[in-house]
Design an enzyme around this catalytic site. Structure first.
Site, PDB file in Angstrom:
ATOM      1  N   MET A  45       0.855  -1.201   0.000  1.00 40.16           N
ATOM      2  CA  MET A  45       0.000   0.000   0.000  1.00 40.16           C
ATOM      3  C   MET A  45       0.888   1.247   0.000  1.00 40.16           C
ATOM      4  O   MET A  45       1.879   1.293   0.709  1.00 40.16           O
ATOM      5  CB  MET A  45      -0.868   0.022   1.260  1.00 40.16           C
ATOM      6  N   ASP A  47      -0.076   5.665  -1.262  1.00 38.22           N
ATOM      7  CA  ASP A  47      -0.955   6.822  -1.018  1.00 38.22           C
ATOM      8  C   ASP A  47      -2.434   6.502  -0.775  1.00 38.22           C
ATOM      9  O   ASP A  47      -3.014   5.669  -1.485  1.00 38.22           O
ATOM     10  CB  ASP A  47      -0.976   7.751  -2.241  1.00 38.22           C
ATOM     11  N   GLN A  63      -3.338   3.307  -3.131  1.00 37.62           N
ATOM     12  CA  GLN A  63      -2.415   2.709  -4.086  1.00 37.62           C
ATOM     13  C   GLN A  63      -2.035   1.326  -3.579  1.00 37.62           C
ATOM     14  O   GLN A  63      -1.588   1.171  -2.428  1.00 37.62           O
ATOM     15  CB  GLN A  63      -1.164   3.586  -4.220  1.00 37.62           C
ATOM     16  N   PHE A 106      -2.476   5.330 -11.126  1.00 36.39           N
ATOM     17  CA  PHE A 106      -1.799   6.112 -10.098  1.00 36.39           C
ATOM     18  C   PHE A 106      -2.814   6.933  -9.303  1.00 36.39           C
ATOM     19  O   PHE A 106      -4.020   6.899  -9.564  1.00 36.39           O
ATOM     20  CB  PHE A 106      -0.746   7.024 -10.750  1.00 36.39           C
ATOM     21  N   TRP A 308       8.904   6.490   1.058  1.00 33.51           N
ATOM     22  CA  TRP A 308       9.663   5.783   0.027  1.00 33.51           C
ATOM     23  C   TRP A 308      11.041   5.423   0.569  1.00 33.51           C
ATOM     24  O   TRP A 308      11.686   6.245   1.204  1.00 33.51           O
ATOM     25  CB  TRP A 308       9.788   6.669  -1.227  1.00 33.51           C
TER      26      TRP A 308
END
Ligand code: FRU
Length: 499
Positions: A45, A47, A63, A106, A308
């Site tokens: 997972m 955003d 996401q 996205f 990230w």
């Protein structure tokens, strides 16, 4: 393309993704599994997407890569809730696979028009090697659902960037302003970030309005991901996730940040800034925040509670990624205030009042035990002489493992230290405490692999992932070189909702 082929193909891709999830589920490891935060059933997972209130329920999309716990061709995962506390996982809403979204659906947003739920997202295609960000195609796409569960794709509604030179162009946020739908997009022109605006009467046909704000590489980064634009207490807030900011002082030490600017958006689409760029949350793991307007007028916010390239030890257990708790946004002068959504009080199982009092250096006090806890307490700065004092949470018996939340008197900062917080993670983050401030009010939420600290009624927050071992559950009050004063504290054990 035969128009009837498209829904059949989408249905087949969704079916395939669900089979992959069913197959992985029995093997999922749950030591780090969160009790009351949204996380994917299995897989990856990032955003939060498409936050929306539809027919009496909150819908959260995200996401999602259902095939592995690594980022991959993005799907839209989906969950809904009546009360912001209990969530039901729903079938995946979007799977990539058409020519225009072949390599990923996205991030984007959701709106309701004529009782139909619409998703607006970025279709992503790698033009060169997968992962090569220098050669991509991004278009803005529409999908809709009449039941809030099954979605039909309508294809691209904006199929090219408004100016030559823009390739990164994504994360549509759509909202209603007057008689029109407005869309904000993040874009990268050369090495500078832009906020682009479009307008539409029907969600299908969009007209480019303008670049509402243009950033500078040095001060603003190179790309603004996941923009959001909303009115709050008499001003407009531009919320976004800048890539490429340099660390400076105590700020910007995460790979990417989540930032905001307050200002005014006029009807021609110019955003005039009223203040400086600020970080939204000061922990290690907070990104891609998005908001929705609740029916009672509250502006609610969720973020991806990871970053990230962060260590993600739960990947070995076939899942990773989580959303922050939902937060209520309000204005605090030139800054935003974020409080945990009031509905979260429903998580509280049992309350205990703690009278910790004064803790002397070297004389730790065991205050509580538990992995799923909420605290409300004050640190009394006035009578305290310690260099630092506060709480050690998720402590192992030998105290080697611990997550610290403390006041540093020398730096005058409130610190969240996860140097010894278990698997993978390290480092500390902090927020300033004003000169002359006599006490700090803390509200802390602990889940199995996360901590969210709200400072002074949400004036600041720090959100980070931690990965302690399941039996590290002691909570100690401590002070270093001097005494530390703790005001009255309440602690609640929180429900394990197995989300
Ligand atoms: C932000 C982001 C978005 C993009 C999505 C892809 O974290 O990079 O800009 O749409 O993630 O998963």
């Amino acid at each position: 393309m035969n128009p009837r082929q498209e829904p059949a193909m989408h249905a087949a891709l969704l079916e395939q993704a669900h089979r992959a999830i069913e197959k992985k589920l029995p093997g999922r490891g749950d030591v780090y599994r969160l009790a009351y935060h949204l996380a994917p059933p299995v897989g990856w997972m990032n955003d939060p997407n498409g936050l929306v209130y539809f027919r009496g329920e909150y819908h959260v999309f995200y996401q999602h890569h259902p095939y592995s716990a690594q980022w991959g061709p993005m799907h839209w995962g989906h969950a809904k809730s009546r009360d912001l506390v209990h969530w039901e996982h729903l079938p995946i809403a979007l799977a990539p696979g058409e020519a225009y979204d072949r390599d990923g659906c996205f991030s984007g947003s959701a709106v309701v028009m004529d009782d139909v739920l619409y998703l607006i997202y970025t279709g992503h295609t790698w033009l060169g090697a997968p992962g090569d960000e220098r050669s991509i195609r991004q278009v803005q796409c529409l999908a809709s659902s009449t039941d809030g569960v099954a979605f039909s794709k309508h294809g691209p509604v904006i199929d090219r960037a408004p100016e030559p030179g823009i390739m990164h162009f994504r994360d549509p946020k759509v909202w209603r302003r007057g008689e029109q739908w407005w869309m904000a997009l993040g874009a990268r022109q050369g090495d500078a970030p832009q906020l682009l605006l479009y307008r539409s009467g029907d969600l299908h046909h969009w007209t480019y309005l303008r670049c509402a704000l243009q950033g500078q590489r040095e001060s603003d980064g190179y790309m603004w991901e996941c923009p959001d634009l909303f009115e709050l207490d008499g001003c407009d807030v531009f919320l976004y996730s800048p890539q490429g900011l340099n660390p400076s002082g105590y700020d910007n030490w995460n790979k990417f940040q989540n930032s905001y600017r307050m200002g005014l958006l006029d009807d021609r689409g110019y955003f005039s800034e009223g203040g400086e760029l600020r970080e939204l949350d000061h922990g290690h793991d907070f990104y891609a925040a998005q908001t929705l307007l609740a029916p009672d007028g509250r502006r609610l916010l969720w973020a991806w509670m990871d970053m990230w390239d962060s260590p993600m030890p739960s990947q070995a257990q076939h899942w990773c990624g989580a959303l922050s708790l939902p937060r209520e946004l309000s204005r605090n002068g030139e800054r935003l205030r974020m409080r945990p959504a009031r509905e979260l009080a429903a998580l509280r199982q049992s309350q205990r009042t703690l009278a910790i009092g004064v803790v002397e250096s070297g004389n730790c006090i065991l205050a509580e035990r538990g992995a799923l806890l909420e605290f409300e307490l004050t640190l009394d700065l006035a009578g305290s002489t310690a260099e630092r004092f506060g709480l050690a949470l998720r402590c192992s018996e030998d105290r080697q493992e611990r997550t610290l939340v403390y006041f540093d008197a020398m730096a005058r900062r409130l610190v969240l230290d996860r140097q010894h917080s278990g698997a993978g993670v390290s480092g500390a983050r902090s927020v300033p405490i004003a000169k002359g401030q006599m006490q700090i009010a803390l509200r802390i939420f602990l889940d199995r692999s996360s901590i969210e600290v709200f400072v002074d009624d949400g004036a600041y927050s720090l959100s980070s992932r931690i990965y302690p071992s399941p039996d590290s559950v002691a909570v100690m009050a401590f002070a270093v070189n001097g005494s530390g004063g703790f005001g009255q504290a309440s602690v609640w054990h929180l429900a394990d909702l197995h989300l």
